[in-house]
Design a protein around this motif. Structure first.
Motif, short mmCIF file in Angstrom:
data_model
loop_
_atom_site.label_atom_id
_atom_site.label_comp_id
_atom_site.label_asym_id
_atom_site.label_seq_id
_atom_site.Cartn_x
_atom_site.Cartn_y
_atom_site.Cartn_z
N VAL A 30 0.84 -1.20 0.00
CA VAL A 30 0.00 0.00 0.00
C VAL A 30 0.88 1.26 0.00
N VAL A 31 1.94 1.26 0.77
CA VAL A 31 2.85 2.40 0.82
C VAL A 31 3.51 2.60 -0.54
N LEU A 32 3.92 1.54 -1.20
CA LEU A 32 4.54 1.61 -2.51
C LEU A 32 3.57 2.18 -3.55
N ILE A 33 2.34 1.73 -3.55
CA ILE A 33 1.33 2.24 -4.49
C ILE A 33 1.05 3.71 -4.22
N ALA A 34 0.96 4.12 -2.97
CA ALA A 34 0.70 5.52 -2.62
C ALA A 34 1.86 6.41 -3.08
N ALA A 35 3.10 5.95 -2.90
CA ALA A 35 4.26 6.73 -3.32
C ALA A 35 4.27 6.90 -4.84
N MET A 36 3.97 5.85 -5.57
CA MET A 36 3.92 5.95 -7.04
C MET A 36 2.81 6.90 -7.47
N PHE A 37 1.68 6.87 -6.81
CA PHE A 37 0.58 7.77 -7.14
C PHE A 37 0.98 9.23 -6.92
N LEU A 38 1.64 9.51 -5.80
CA LEU A 38 2.05 10.89 -5.50
C LEU A 38 3.10 11.38 -6.50
N LEU A 39 4.04 10.52 -6.88
CA LEU A 39 5.07 10.92 -7.83
C LEU A 39 4.48 11.21 -9.21
N THR A 40 3.60 10.35 -9.67
CA THR A 40 3.00 10.59 -10.99
C THR A 40 2.09 11.80 -10.96
N ARG A 41 1.44 12.04 -9.86
CA ARG A 41 0.56 13.21 -9.75
C ARG A 41 1.37 14.51 -9.81
N ASN B 101 4.34 14.92 -11.20
CA ASN B 101 4.86 15.06 -12.56
C ASN B 101 3.80 15.58 -13.51
N LYS B 102 2.59 15.05 -13.41
CA LYS B 102 1.50 15.52 -14.27
C LYS B 102 1.19 16.98 -13.99
N LYS B 103 1.22 17.36 -12.73
CA LYS B 103 0.93 18.75 -12.36
C LYS B 103 1.99 19.68 -12.94
N ARG B 104 3.26 19.28 -12.86
CA ARG B 104 4.34 20.08 -13.40
C ARG B 104 4.24 20.19 -14.92
N GLN B 105 3.91 19.10 -15.60
CA GLN B 105 3.75 19.12 -17.04
C GLN B 105 2.57 20.01 -17.45
N GLN B 106 1.50 19.99 -16.68
CA GLN B 106 0.34 20.82 -16.97
C GLN B 106 0.68 22.30 -16.81
N GLN B 107 1.46 22.64 -15.79
CA GLN B 107 1.88 24.03 -15.59
C GLN B 107 2.76 24.49 -16.75
N ALA B 108 3.66 23.64 -17.21
CA ALA B 108 4.53 23.99 -18.34
C ALA B 108 3.71 24.18 -19.61
N GLN B 109 2.72 23.32 -19.82
CA GLN B 109 1.86 23.45 -21.00
C GLN B 109 1.05 24.74 -20.95
N ASN B 110 0.54 25.08 -19.79
CA ASN B 110 -0.21 26.34 -19.65
C ASN B 110 0.69 27.54 -19.90
N MET B 111 1.92 27.48 -19.41
CA MET B 111 2.87 28.58 -19.62
C MET B 111 3.15 28.74 -21.11
N ARG B 112 3.34 27.65 -21.81
CA ARG B 112 3.63 27.72 -23.25
C ARG B 112 2.42 28.20 -24.04
N ASN B 113 1.21 27.88 -23.57
CA ASN B 113 0.01 28.36 -24.25
C ASN B 113 -0.21 29.84 -24.02
N ASP B 114 0.36 30.39 -22.97
CA ASP B 114 0.19 31.82 -22.65
C ASP B 114 1.21 32.70 -23.37
N LEU B 115 2.02 32.12 -24.24
CA LEU B 115 3.01 32.91 -24.98
C LEU B 115 2.32 33.96 -25.84
N GLN B 116 2.84 35.17 -25.79
CA GLN B 116 2.31 36.26 -26.61
C GLN B 116 3.48 36.98 -27.28
N PRO B 117 3.26 37.52 -28.48
CA PRO B 117 4.33 38.29 -29.13
C PRO B 117 4.79 39.45 -28.24
N GLY B 118 6.10 39.63 -28.16
CA GLY B 118 6.68 40.68 -27.34
C GLY B 118 7.17 40.20 -25.99
#
Length: 168
Positions: A10-21, A23-40
Motif C-alpha cells: 500500500v505504501v509503494l502504491i501511494a508513493a507511485m501515485f504521488l510521484l506521478t501526480r 509530474n502531471k501537475k508540473r507538465q500541466q503548468q509547463a503546457q499552460n505557460m507555453r500556451n500563454d506565450l504572446q508576441p513581445g
C-alpha cells in the motif's frame, strides 16, 4: 493474509501515485505557460538562449534573438517566460531600481575607509610615499644593461686553459 504484510504494498502504491501526480501537475503548468506565450514576451529556451517572441503558431514559436536574427523553435523548447524587468536586466543589463534612495555598494573601497572628518581627496594628498611596485628608474636600468653587456663580452672571449683540449 495479515494486514501487516499488505502495508508495504500500500505504501509503494501511494508513493507511485504521488510521484506521478506531481509530474502531471508540473507538465500541466509547463503546457499552460507555453500556451500563454504572446508576441513581445521575453523568453528563455531550454538551451539557455534569451529572445523575444515574435510570432506564436500551434506547435512553433518564432523568436527574435537580435537584430536580423529570427529563429523558429518548437513550443516545447521554451523553458520560461520572463518578466520585462528580468528580461531587460539579463539581456540588456538595465537595472530597474525601485529603491533609488537605498545605499549602493561602491565599486572601490575608498569610500569605506573615509571618515567624516577627512574627505577622500585629503587622504590621497597626504605625505605618504608612493608604493614601489618593482619598477626601476632609468639610471638603474642603464646600470643593469651595462653589466649584462660586459658579461656577454666576457663570455665571447676564448677561455685560457692549461693546454688540454677536448677536441682530439
Amino acid at each position: 493474509m495479515n494486514t501487516l504484510t499488505l502495508l508495504p504494498l500500500v505504501v509503494l502504491i501511494a508513493a507511485m501515485f504521488l510521484l506521478t501526480r506531481s509530474n502531471k501537475k508540473r507538465q500541466q503548468q509547463a503546457q499552460n505557460m507555453r500556451n500563454d506565450l504572446q508576441p513581445g514576451s521575453g523568453v528563455r529556451t531550454i538551451g539557455g538562449m534569451y529572445a523575444t517572441v515574435k510570432e506564436v503558431n500551434d506547435d512553433t514559436v518564432l523568436l527574435d534573438a537580435g537584430p536580423g536574427v529570427e529563429l523558429l523553435f518548437a513550443k516545447n523548447a521554451i523553458g520560461a517566460i520572463l518578466t520585462d524587468d528580468e528580461y531587460n536586466r539579463i539581456v540588456h543589463g538595465i537595472e530597474h531600481d525601485l529603491k533609488s534612495d537605498a545605499d549602493v555598494v561602491p565599486d572601490d573601497a575608498s569610500s569605506l575607509t573615509e571618515t567624516d572628518d577627512e574627505p577622500a581627496d585629503a587622504a590621497a594628498a597626504s605625505d605618504d610615499k608612493a608604493v614601489d611596485l618593482g619598477k626601476k628608474d632609468a639610471a638603474e636600468a642603464e646600470t643593469e644593461e651595462k653589466a649584462e653587456t660586459s658579461e656577454a663580452k666576457a663570455d665571447d672571449e676564448p677561455k685560457k686553459t692549461d693546454g688540454d683540449s677536448e677536441a682530439k
